[in-house]
Motif scaffolding. Sequence first.
Motif, PDB file in Angstrom:
ATOM      1  N   TYR A   1       3.402  -6.706  -3.821  1.00  0.00           N
ATOM      2  CA  TYR A   1       2.150  -6.847  -2.101  1.00  0.00           C
ATOM      3  C   TYR A   1       0.845  -7.315  -3.021  1.00  0.00           C
ATOM      4  CZ  TYR A   1       4.793  -2.961  -0.511  1.00  0.00           C
ATOM      5  OH  TYR A   1       5.388  -2.386  -0.040  1.00  0.00           O
TER       6      TYR A   1
ATOM      7  N   LYS B   1       7.140   2.515   6.476  1.00  0.00           N
ATOM      8  CA  LYS B   1       6.118   1.657   6.146  1.00  0.00           C
ATOM      9  C   LYS B   1       5.105   0.953   6.850  1.00  0.00           C
ATOM     10  CE  LYS B   1       8.595  -1.744   3.092  1.00  0.00           C
ATOM     11  NZ  LYS B   1       7.972  -0.977   1.633  1.00  0.00           N
TER      12      LYS B   1
ATOM     13  N   THR C   1      -0.499   1.179   0.986  1.00  0.00           N
ATOM     14  CA  THR C   1       1.268   0.952   1.376  1.00  0.00           C
ATOM     15  C   THR C   1       2.032   1.659   0.990  1.00  0.00           C
ATOM     16  OG1 THR C   1       1.152  -0.497  -0.814  1.00  0.00           O
ATOM     17  CG2 THR C   1       0.316  -1.594   0.578  1.00  0.00           C
TER      18      THR C   1
ATOM     19  N   ILE D   1       2.152  -1.685   4.931  1.00  0.00           N
ATOM     20  CA  ILE D   1       2.934  -2.789   5.529  1.00  0.00           C
ATOM     21  C   ILE D   1       2.685  -3.399   6.817  1.00  0.00           C
ATOM     22  CG2 ILE D   1       4.855  -3.909   4.715  1.00  0.00           C
ATOM     23  CD1 ILE D   1       2.781  -4.212   2.242  1.00  0.00           C
TER      24      ILE D   1
END
Length: 330
Positions: free
Chosen positions: A269, A239, A226, A242
């Motif tokens: 997360y 990102k 991530t 994600i």
Amino acid sequence: MKIVLSGIKPTGIPTLGNYLGALKNFVKLQNEMKDYDFFIFVADLHALTVPQDPKELKDNIRKLCALYLAVGLNPNNLTLFIQSEVKEHVELGYLMQSIAYMGELERMTQYKDKKQKQVEGVSSALFTYPALMAADILLYDATYVPVGRDQMQHLELTRTLAERFNHRYGDTFTIPQGIEPKQGTKITDLQNPTKKMDKSSENDKGCIYLLEDTNRIRKKIKSAVTDLDGCIRYDKENKPGISNLLTIYAALTNMEIKDIEEKYHDKGYGIFKDDLANIVVNEIEGIQNNYQQWINSPKLDEILDQGRIKATKVAQKKLEIVRKKMGYGR
Ligand code: TYM
């Protein structure tokens, strides 16, 4: 009757990418498009574009056949077949090579990528592969071809070849249209989220396979790469990890990405990944249970026999027309 057609290569076990980009969409479309005939096949000749172990290939062909049914394709409106059992693909594939230009084949990004990885030499089949794929589609006059993003370039080339053929020899082929799923058209590698999740990838940790142990699947999701900002927000550029997980979540739950962001706006997360792991495992467990019922079932062979017979009939008829137009036959 109009036709929806697609195929998958039996190189390794299908991944979550194949599921969301292709298989799940086949089932959705089959449920929605009741007045279309569905032709779905195992693209086993395409597997040979890179070296294959014969025993593994044979196993993978059977597994893919069972998986098509395990994901929920309805055998009552399905012509399910194995490409190499319908010999017409090879002949039309060769004829389509005469229509395709070298420059067009050289521009295919999948060819350019895959050729870098071939240490033992690049087979000429890897190069001519899109002509065979065009043949797969045009033999059946498919109107729609559901595929993931990475196959769209091949589909565009199929359209170009069909148009060129029609122009040269007179109206012969239906010009097919690609259909991408709303979510999940490009699932990326969990460890390297700017790259496609690929069944022939060297990085096993980045790839979820439909037949793998569900505890391993959980671990893979929990260790997915991530970023450091801790915020569950879709931003493919900054990102990618994600964003990929959000895409998987959305594709499996039919939720909008913005609603998932909202749901997790004050969560970390860890919680998001736990929930996602449950969602993925739940879906894959269902498939694995169905798979067990199909893999050794004689009914699977019956379906494949019927599929071969029906596909051959359609393909033979079309190939005869093509042969005549091109000047073959006495
Ligand atoms: P193949 O076997 O590489 O992939 C099968 C299908 O899965 C989709 N896909 C993905 N979708 C989302 N994310 C991913 N990471 C991902 N990886 C794969 C692909 O887009 C594809 O829809 N040449 C084709 C097989 C083929 C074919 C055809 C398809 C041969 N002839 C005729 C349609 C019509 C292939 O190699 O797919």
